[in-house]
Write a protein that holds these residues in place. Structure first.
Motif, mmCIF file in Angstrom:
data_model
loop_
_atom_site.group_PDB
_atom_site.id
_atom_site.type_symbol
_atom_site.label_atom_id
_atom_site.label_comp_id
_atom_site.label_asym_id
_atom_site.label_seq_id
_atom_site.Cartn_x
_atom_site.Cartn_y
_atom_site.Cartn_z
ATOM 1 N N UNK A 107 0.826 -1.204 0.000
ATOM 2 C CA UNK A 107 0.000 0.000 0.000
ATOM 3 C C UNK A 107 0.867 1.264 0.000
ATOM 4 N N UNK A 108 1.938 1.257 0.799
ATOM 5 C CA UNK A 108 2.822 2.423 0.848
ATOM 6 C C UNK A 108 3.417 2.716 -0.526
ATOM 7 N N UNK A 109 3.864 1.674 -1.210
ATOM 8 C CA UNK A 109 4.480 1.855 -2.521
ATOM 9 C C UNK A 109 3.461 2.279 -3.576
ATOM 10 N N UNK A 110 2.262 1.751 -3.461
ATOM 11 C CA UNK A 110 1.237 2.017 -4.477
ATOM 12 C C UNK A 110 0.567 3.370 -4.301
ATOM 13 N N UNK A 111 0.555 3.880 -3.076
ATOM 14 C CA UNK A 111 -0.162 5.107 -2.803
ATOM 15 C C UNK A 111 -1.667 4.911 -2.710
ATOM 16 N N UNK A 112 -2.102 3.663 -2.719
ATOM 17 C CA UNK A 112 -3.526 3.355 -2.634
ATOM 18 C C UNK A 112 -3.953 3.216 -1.177
ATOM 19 N N UNK A 113 -5.272 3.240 -0.968
ATOM 20 C CA UNK A 113 -5.809 3.098 0.382
ATOM 21 C C UNK A 113 -6.143 1.647 0.708
#
Length: 507
Positions: free
Chosen positions: A228-234
């Motif tokens: 999630x951190x790498x993707x920027x998604x929630x």
């Protein structure tokens, strides 16, 4: 037709075979015992215990003593040095290293070729077979499976023989065709440094079509958070929109369920519990609506059970599968194609059904608190925490508990060290709800809490972020199948954690 539609056909015959578990449990287990004894009768252990004369369960129980790891460790060490025909025919080249519930720092469990194929891989195959049966709409083989594994190292520097996490042994020996359907790449999956591994797994899987994940809930959660951190998604289903199932095991899922549901808010997401350990693959959740597990009876594992009120006796009574009673707490004893004979694995179970045989994991023979006669087991703890979380909106990430034998005011209590993913508004109210629920579900605990005569209300200490991971890292046990000791009858572990929580040195 989808890839899953084609692959599904390979599981049909096994789905039919599994129906034997409903009515023929005793027959399946008697067949397993006969095969194990026959196969091992010419080993050193088989000759010593006169396997050639064993024709029934009764004579097996008479000839073979109950064993703990310390009873077999010398034979296992000889096997690790290359001796053949000791506990199991031939030379065993693989050893699953697990952290200690014994006097040893680590246990080394032999993993024979037969056990790899007939027990561990059979469990993985059946997990998929049952999942596909229960979910005909599945498209899991149209994408990749994220399998989280451990690492391995040379065994005494002997050629072609290794020790390591069971998951690493399984990945090392897996059918090459399966590698085409899984991520990350093998070299990443077998890295020993979990923090490096987590980063590489997140990088390698970020843009893959991941449809299913498998692993220990705590370590998988750490990987998903990094994704999630790498993707920027929630949410994870924004990264992997086709993710549909998590095959999980190793630790109880209850403390993690809410966190997974928050990370993957999808009605298409499913969770399937497995009961696999270094010693064998024992159970599967065959009904999504029932938390009980189906005991797998044809994997080359013969089961016996010790009633927990007999466990501490010098010669405890044991019963075979067909002698168990529903709702009674038993210690599990196994005999396997790894050469573990009447081996007490340290887990406790309660049966919820007999046709087929279904059970819940109730705890550990050594992971309990009975400092004051309260008989608190892990199953009690999980239910108590679940109730307190449900009523306060809190989420528990990790925890451990131990007795306080006497404080400065000569009071005794249980002390819980809890790392929250979401803290309750009032720690005191959470403690009260937990304490009340433990009294409701455990009559011994209730009796000891009566009017605060023996036990005071439990105490909760809030753990700082990543305390438990840091403690495991300090122990050299970060990642793999290593687990936090949930309940301890002494204060050895919790004192170390409390010092770390306060920023104190452990020297």
């Amino acid at each position: 037709m989808s890839v899953t539609g084609i692959v599904r056909n390979f599981f049909l015959s096994r789905q039919k075979e599994l129906e034997r578990h409903v009515k023929w449990g005793e027959d399946l287990q008697r067949e397993v015992l006969e095969e194990l004894v026959e196969h091992a009768k010419h080993t050193e252990y088989g000759r010593k215990h006169i396997f050639s004369t064993i024709k029934s369960y009764e004579t097996f129980a008479q000839n073979v003593p109950l064993n703990h790891y310390d009873d077999l460790k010398d034979d296992i060490d000889r096997m690790r040095h290359g001796e053949s025909d000791v506990l199991w025919p031939g030379v065993v080249k693989w050893y699953a290293q697990s952290s200690g519930t014994t006097n040893e720092k680590s246990k080394f469990i032999p993993i024979s070729h037969e056990a790899l194929k007939r027990t561990h891989y059979a469990g993985g195959f059946d997990s998929v077979a049952i999942y596909l049966r229960n979910h005909p709409e599945s498209r899991m083989f149209d994408g990749r499976g994220l399998i989280l594994g451990g690492s391995h190292v040379p065994n005494y520097n002997s050629r072609n023989t290794l020790v390591g996490d069971l998951s690493a042994i399984l990945i090392e020996n897996i059918n090459p065709l399966v590698n085409l359907m899984r991520v990350p790449k093998k070299s990443t999956a077998l890295l020993s440094d979990f923090e490096v591994k987590r980063e590489r797994i997140a990088q390698e899987t970020l843009h893959k079509n991941v449809t299913n994940i498998s692993g220990v809930p705590s370590w998988m959660l750490s990987v998903l958070m990094r994704v999630l951190e790498l993707s920027g998604k929630q949410y994870i289903n924004e990264v992997w929109p086709n993710l549909e199932v998590f095959f999980h095991g190793g630790v109880a899922f209850t403390p993690y369920r809410k966190q997974y549901e928050n990370l993957i808010p999808s009605d298409k997401m499913h969770y399937m519990e497995t009961y696999n350990a270094s010693e064998g693959f024992f159970g599967l959740q065959d009904d999504p609506s029932d938390p009980s597990l189906l005991l797998m009876l044809d994997y080359g594992v013969f089961y016996e059970f010790i009633p927990m009120d007999e466990f501490e006796k010098e010669n405890p009574m044991t019963v075979p599968l067909w002698g168990v009673e529903l709702g009674k707490n038993y210690a599990v004893v196994i005999s396997t194609s790894c050469g573990l004979w009447r081996y007490v694995i340290g887990d406790t179970v309660k049966f919820t059904g007999k046709n087929p045989y279904k059970f819940i994991i109730s705890g550990r023979t050594k992971h309990f608190i009975n400092a004051f006669g309260e008989e608190l087991i892990v199953d009690n703890a999980e239910k108590g925490l679940h109730n307190a979380c449900r009523k306060t909106g809190a989420e528990v990430l990790e925890y451990t508990a131990a007795p306080v034998f006497m404080d400065n005011n000569a009071k005794c209590r249980h002390q819980w060290l809890i790392e929250f993913a979401r803290e309750p508004a009032h720690i005191g109210e959470f403690a009260r709800l937990l304490d009340t629920e433990l009294q409701r579900i455990n009559s011994d605990y209730e009796a000891k809490r009566f009017k605060n005569v023996t036990l005071q209300e439990l105490e909760i200490v809030k753990a700082r972020k990543d305390l438990f991971n840091d403690w495991l890292k300090m122990k050299g046990k970060l990642g793999g199948q290593h687990k936090i000791p949930r309940l301890c009858n002494n204060r050895e572990h919790i004192e170390q954690m409390l010092k770390m929580n306060n920023g104190e040195s452990l020297d």
